[in-house]
Each structure stands twice: as structure tokens, then as C-alpha cells.
Write a protein that holds these residues in place. Structure first.
Motif, PDB file in Angstrom:
ATOM      1  N   GLN A  85      -2.645   8.560   9.658  1.00  0.00           N
ATOM      2  CA  GLN A  85      -1.238   7.943   9.142  1.00  0.00           C
ATOM      3  C   GLN A  85      -0.193   9.266   8.971  1.00  0.00           C
ATOM      4  OE1 GLN A  85      -0.740   4.695   8.287  1.00  0.00           O
ATOM      5  NE2 GLN A  85      -2.872   3.922   9.253  1.00  0.00           N
ATOM      6  N   GLY A  86      -0.429  10.098   9.443  1.00  0.00           N
ATOM      7  CA  GLY A  86       0.391  11.440   9.365  1.00  0.00           C
ATOM      8  C   GLY A  86      -0.142  12.359   8.569  1.00  0.00           C
ATOM      9  N   ASP A  87      -0.200  12.349   7.268  1.00  0.00           N
ATOM     10  CA  ASP A  87      -0.959  13.713   6.520  1.00  0.00           C
ATOM     11  C   ASP A  87      -2.540  13.712   7.065  1.00  0.00           C
ATOM     12  OD1 ASP A  87       1.294  13.796   5.390  1.00  0.00           O
ATOM     13  OD2 ASP A  87       0.717  12.948   3.501  1.00  0.00           O
ATOM     14  N   ASN A  88      -3.242  12.497   7.294  1.00  0.00           N
ATOM     15  CA  ASN A  88      -4.439  12.621   7.713  1.00  0.00           C
ATOM     16  C   ASN A  88      -4.944  12.710   9.097  1.00  0.00           C
ATOM     17  OD1 ASN A  88      -4.067  10.054   8.400  1.00  0.00           O
ATOM     18  ND2 ASN A  88      -5.787   9.228   7.140  1.00  0.00           N
ATOM     19  N   ASP A  89      -4.037  12.920   9.974  1.00  0.00           N
ATOM     20  CA  ASP A  89      -4.190  13.140  11.235  1.00  0.00           C
ATOM     21  C   ASP A  89      -5.327  14.030  11.667  1.00  0.00           C
ATOM     22  OD1 ASP A  89      -2.161  10.991  11.760  1.00  0.00           O
ATOM     23  OD2 ASP A  89      -0.643  12.424  12.768  1.00  0.00           O
ATOM     24  N   PHE A  90      -5.208  15.136  10.935  1.00  0.00           N
ATOM     25  CA  PHE A  90      -6.403  16.204  11.201  1.00  0.00           C
ATOM     26  C   PHE A  90      -7.711  15.614  11.073  1.00  0.00           C
ATOM     27  CE2 PHE A  90      -6.243  16.073   6.783  1.00  0.00           C
ATOM     28  CZ  PHE A  90      -7.505  16.239   6.116  1.00  0.00           C
ATOM     29  N   VAL A 139     -26.327   7.582  13.162  1.00  0.00           N
ATOM     30  CA  VAL A 139     -24.911   8.455  12.774  1.00  0.00           C
ATOM     31  C   VAL A 139     -24.110   7.778  11.569  1.00  0.00           C
ATOM     32  CG1 VAL A 139     -23.151  10.132  13.376  1.00  0.00           C
ATOM     33  CG2 VAL A 139     -25.310   9.866  15.023  1.00  0.00           C
ATOM     34  N   ALA A 140     -23.940   8.162  10.620  1.00  0.00           N
ATOM     35  CA  ALA A 140     -23.154   7.556   9.570  1.00  0.00           C
ATOM     36  C   ALA A 140     -22.132   8.499   9.039  1.00  0.00           C
ATOM     37  CB  ALA A 140     -23.895   7.008   8.208  1.00  0.00           C
ATOM     38  N   LEU A 141     -20.880   8.003   8.860  1.00  0.00           N
ATOM     39  CA  LEU A 141     -19.846   8.763   8.561  1.00  0.00           C
ATOM     40  C   LEU A 141     -19.155   8.378   7.105  1.00  0.00           C
ATOM     41  CD1 LEU A 141     -19.719   9.491  11.438  1.00  0.00           C
ATOM     42  CD2 LEU A 141     -17.243   9.562  11.681  1.00  0.00           C
ATOM     43  N   GLY A 142     -18.891   9.532   6.309  1.00  0.00           N
ATOM     44  CA  GLY A 142     -18.137   9.047   5.140  1.00  0.00           C
ATOM     45  C   GLY A 142     -16.815   9.627   5.012  1.00  0.00           C
ATOM     46  N   GLY A 143     -16.129   9.290   4.200  1.00  0.00           N
ATOM     47  CA  GLY A 143     -14.636   9.875   4.068  1.00  0.00           C
ATOM     48  C   GLY A 143     -13.602   9.284   5.144  1.00  0.00           C
ATOM     49  N   VAL A 144     -14.055   8.486   6.021  1.00  0.00           N
ATOM     50  CA  VAL A 144     -13.153   8.026   6.955  1.00  0.00           C
ATOM     51  C   VAL A 144     -12.695   6.555   7.166  1.00  0.00           C
ATOM     52  CG1 VAL A 144     -14.064   9.782   8.501  1.00  0.00           C
ATOM     53  CG2 VAL A 144     -15.255   7.663   8.629  1.00  0.00           C
ATOM     54  N   ARG A 157      -3.294  12.361   2.718  1.00  0.00           N
ATOM     55  CA  ARG A 157      -4.442  13.138   3.503  1.00  0.00           C
ATOM     56  C   ARG A 157      -5.849  12.927   3.286  1.00  0.00           C
ATOM     57  NH1 ARG A 157      -6.924  17.834   1.906  1.00  0.00           N
ATOM     58  NH2 ARG A 157      -6.821  19.562   3.423  1.00  0.00           N
ATOM     59  N   ILE A 158      -6.029  12.107   2.145  1.00  0.00           N
ATOM     60  CA  ILE A 158      -7.584  11.781   2.042  1.00  0.00           C
ATOM     61  C   ILE A 158      -7.955  10.423   2.530  1.00  0.00           C
ATOM     62  CG2 ILE A 158      -7.452  13.272  -0.066  1.00  0.00           C
ATOM     63  CD1 ILE A 158      -7.762  10.636  -1.619  1.00  0.00           C
ATOM     64  N   HIS A 159      -7.055   9.941   3.293  1.00  0.00           N
ATOM     65  CA  HIS A 159      -7.061   8.303   3.541  1.00  0.00           C
ATOM     66  C   HIS A 159      -7.944   8.066   4.765  1.00  0.00           C
ATOM     67  CE1 HIS A 159      -4.617   8.335   0.054  1.00  0.00           C
ATOM     68  NE2 HIS A 159      -4.950   6.984   0.081  1.00  0.00           N
ATOM     69  N   ALA A 160      -8.019   6.914   5.180  1.00  0.00           N
ATOM     70  CA  ALA A 160      -8.870   6.339   6.162  1.00  0.00           C
ATOM     71  C   ALA A 160      -8.437   6.657   7.681  1.00  0.00           C
ATOM     72  CB  ALA A 160      -9.592   4.915   5.975  1.00  0.00           C
ATOM     73  N   ILE A 161      -9.221   6.817   8.518  1.00  0.00           N
ATOM     74  CA  ILE A 161      -8.880   6.842  10.139  1.00  0.00           C
ATOM     75  C   ILE A 161      -9.363   5.772  10.795  1.00  0.00           C
ATOM     76  CG2 ILE A 161      -8.240   9.353   9.932  1.00  0.00           C
ATOM     77  CD1 ILE A 161     -10.930   9.818  11.353  1.00  0.00           C
ATOM     78  N   LEU A 162     -10.425   4.898  10.431  1.00  0.00           N
ATOM     79  CA  LEU A 162     -11.117   3.936  11.111  1.00  0.00           C
ATOM     80  C   LEU A 162     -11.219   2.641  10.354  1.00  0.00           C
ATOM     81  CD1 LEU A 162     -14.217   6.182  12.205  1.00  0.00           C
ATOM     82  CD2 LEU A 162     -12.672   4.886  13.701  1.00  0.00           C
ATOM     83  N   GLY A 163     -10.906   1.435  10.907  1.00  0.00           N
ATOM     84  CA  GLY A 163     -11.377   0.100  10.079  1.00  0.00           C
ATOM     85  C   GLY A 163     -10.149  -0.204   8.936  1.00  0.00           C
ATOM     86  N   CYS A 185       0.920  -1.182   0.147  1.00  0.00           N
ATOM     87  CA  CYS A 185       0.013  -0.233   0.099  1.00  0.00           C
ATOM     88  C   CYS A 185       0.780   1.178  -0.165  1.00  0.00           C
ATOM     89  CB  CYS A 185      -0.742   0.087   1.300  1.00  0.00           C
ATOM     90  SG  CYS A 185      -2.042   1.546   1.468  1.00  0.00           S
ATOM     91  N   GLY A 186       1.148   2.020  -1.233  1.00  0.00           N
ATOM     92  CA  GLY A 186       1.859   3.036  -1.466  1.00  0.00           C
ATOM     93  C   GLY A 186       1.264   4.251  -0.455  1.00  0.00           C
ATOM     94  N   ALA A 187       0.069   4.319   0.303  1.00  0.00           N
ATOM     95  CA  ALA A 187      -0.487   5.346   1.022  1.00  0.00           C
ATOM     96  C   ALA A 187      -0.050   5.252   2.400  1.00  0.00           C
ATOM     97  CB  ALA A 187      -2.015   5.305   0.987  1.00  0.00           C
ATOM     98  N   ILE A 188       0.401   4.065   2.900  1.00  0.00           N
ATOM     99  CA  ILE A 188       0.883   3.903   4.275  1.00  0.00           C
ATOM    100  C   ILE A 188       2.456   4.297   4.070  1.00  0.00           C
ATOM    101  CG2 ILE A 188       1.527   2.191   5.962  1.00  0.00           C
ATOM    102  CD1 ILE A 188      -0.788   0.435   5.163  1.00  0.00           C
TER     103      ILE A 188
END
Length: 337
Positions: free
Chosen positions: A302-307, A259-264, A145-151, A137-140
């Protein structure tokens, strides 16, 4: 683009028979598949055009629900009077996505099955376990920045891009599919899957299965709902974080909330145990903050997406307030309410 066979069946059974082979792709609006083929990410040997199938109607169901045909366009779904009146959350989520031109072409079934917009997935010169299992996985450790924080897993941190599916998750929709083994119904929460050690599998469809319809249960969330989408620009952009809320309030207390979340995550994300914390409570900052923390338990950047973790926390609280106050986020005036 590689050479491929093309067929255009007129019946569902004929389409399923055509789709049962290896490296077959169903084509509806084509707003995702054609892009993937142009980028050499998808390489089907047989494209089955399903646009002649009788799956383009919105129908009343016994008990008061609605059945959305898989080939109904996103635009026709969002602007259908019954959807706007009884399921405004779904209409709002659809209108938050893409552009008018794309919504006019994209279909409900295609929206369910669209693939991630991960940079590495689309760039065939970079490693991607979703595109080529075993590559890594190149993103790891990369630009994420746009990647997942859950699951997430060690194999993939991609996110599912749909807005429509986030609303469907909050509405407990059911997905009708048919395939070589017959028909079955898949609850929306079981339709998409987390990456695990098989990130190339976006959903639980079996080989040759075709989505035919989406069922919306007869539920009243028309007064207290919202779809809040946070992104880098106000239109034609995928969510960094989105939140769909469907809520019922009686005598000043919350009687039900979803409550459902997208983008995460790799799928629309829900936490039933966190939602249960809202039941019996009066709307307010304290309980909303507690629920946001519970939904995001275990979130990891994962760094860039901590925000995204803090952004999601604040978005959940804001969306719960919007729904409780009966002031849903406008998809025309996109300033956050």
C-alpha cells in the motif's frame, strides 16, 4: 472511561448468560481490553470477569494431544514441560511476543481474540471501518508501514497481531467455544476471518460465545520447526513479518510441511497448495524460493509497506531452512540463525 456494569460469574453457563446481551465484553487478563477501554475504542456497557471459571488447566487428551484451557496464561503455556517437549513451535511463538509481565497476565483465550494494533483503529479521531463501520479506512492512502499485504479489502488493511495464533495455525489447532446455542468446535483456520466488507468482525464467534479451550492434535513436529519473527526492535514489538514452520523429513525428503505467516494479513496466513509443493522434495534454496513465491501470490503493498513483500519472501526461505536443519530461531539469542 464510560460507566459500565461489572459481574464475576463462577460457572461457564452463568458467564454465557451474562455475555448474551448487547455491548458485553468478557474480561480475562485484560492486557488488551483495558487498553481499548482507556482509549475509548471499546465501550462495553457490561464487563463479565471470567477469571473464576474453571478454564485454567492444561490437560492430556485421548490420543496424545493437549487441551489448553482458555484461562491458562501465555507464560504458563509457554513454560509447560509438555508444550515445550511436544509443541516447541507454540512455546517459541509465545515467547517471541509481548514481555514477561504481559505474558504472565495474558490468557490463551484473550490472545486469540486480541484486536489489531492499527494506528487508525486506536485513534478515535481518525477514520476506521473496523471501529466505526462506514467511516472509511485511514490506512489506505495513509501511514501504512505495519499493514497487510495479503487478503485485504477496500474496507480494511489491518493485520492480526498475535504470535501465538500463527503457531496454532501451523499446528492445526481446534478452538472450543460455548454460547447461548451450546458448544461447538472451530478449526483455527476458520476462527479468524479476512476483512471483506465487514472488517469490524475479527473472527467467527457469535454473540455471547466464549472460548473455553484450545486443542492441540497429537503430531510430531518437535524436530523440524521454527518461529521466525522480524520486527523493528528485538523485543516488545509486533511482527512486521513472522513465519511459523512445522515440518517432517524422512530419508532426506520432506513428507509434510506447514507454513503460517503473521504480520501480513487480517488473520494468520496459510497456503495449503504452496505447502504441498514441498512434499517429496529435498530441502533446498530452489524449492524454498518457489514455495515462498507461491505463498505470496497476489501480495500487494500500500506504499509504505511495499517492503514487506520482499521481506516476507526472504523470511519464508530463511524459516524453511531453519526448520529443515533442525536449528529453530532462539527467542533468547534473537540474532537470526
Amino acid at each position: 472511561m464510560i460507566r459500565f456494569d461489572y459481574s464475576r460469574p463462577s460457572g461457564v453457563n452463568e458467564a454465557v448468560q451474562a455475555g448474551a446481551g448487547a455491548q458485553v465484553a468478557y474480561l480475562a487478563g485484560g492486557t488488551n481490553l483495558v487498553d481499548l477501554m482507556k482509549e475509548n475504542v471499546a465501550r462495553p456497557l457490561h464487563v463479565v470477569d471470567i477469571n473464576r471459571l474453571p478454564l485454567d488447566a492444561i490437560e492430556e487428551m485421548d490420543g496424545g494431544g493437549l487441551r489448553l484451557g482458555a484461562l491458562v496464561t501465555n507464560a504458563d503455556t509457554a513454560y509447560d514441560e509438555r508444550v515445550q517437549r511436544r509443541y516447541p513451535l507454540l512455546s517459541s511463538a509465545i515467547l517471541a511476543g509481548a514481555s514477561p509481565q504481559l505474558r504472565n497476565a495474558a490468557t490463551n483465550g484473550g490472545n486469540l481474540n486480541q484486536r489489531t494494533r492499527c494506528y487508525y483503529f486506536y485513534d478515535v479521531d481518525t477514520p476506521c471501518n473496523k471501529r466505526n463501520p462506514g467511516e472509511g479506512c485511514g490506512a489506505i492512502g495513509g501511514v501504512n508501514r505495519i499493514h497487510a499485504i495479503l487478503g485485504t479489502s477496500d474496507h480494511c488493511i489491518a493485520t492480526h497481531p498475535s504470535d501465538m495464533c500463527v503457531a496454532l495455525a501451523a499446528l492445526n489447532a481446534d478452538i472450543h467455544v460455548t454460547g447461548p446455542a451450546g458448544e461447538r468446535v472451530i478449526p483455527i483456520g476458520e476462527y479468524h476471518r479476512l476483512p471483506g466488507d465487514e472488517p469490524w468482525r475479527d473472527n467467527t464467534l457469535k454473540t455471547g460465545e466464549l472460548v473455553t479451550a484450545i486443542d492441540l492434535p497429537a503430531e510430531d513436529f518437535a524436530s523440524h520447526y521454527t518461529y521466525l519473527k522480524l520486527r523493528d526492535r528485538l523485543s516488545y514489538a509486533f511482527a512486521l513479518v513472522s513465519v511459523a514452520v512445522a515440518m517432517r523429513i524422512e530419508d532426506g525428503a520432506i513428507t509434510e510441511a506447514r507454513v503460517a505467516l503473521g504480520g501480513v494479513a487480517h488473520k494468520p496466513w496459510r497456503s495449503p497448495s504452496a505447502e504441498e509443493l514441498l512434499v517429496g522434495e529435498a530441502p533446498g534454496d530452489a524449492i524454498f524460493a518457489t514455495v515462498a513465491g507461491a505463498i505470496l501470490e497476489g501480495a500487494q503493498g500500500q506504499g509504505d509497506n511495499d517492503f514487506k513483500i520482499d521481506l516476507a519472501r526472504r523470511a519464508i526461505v530463511r524459516a524453511l531452512h531453519q526448520a529443515a536443519n533442525g536449528t529453530p530461531q532462539s527467542q533468547t539469542d534473537k540474532r537470526i540463525a
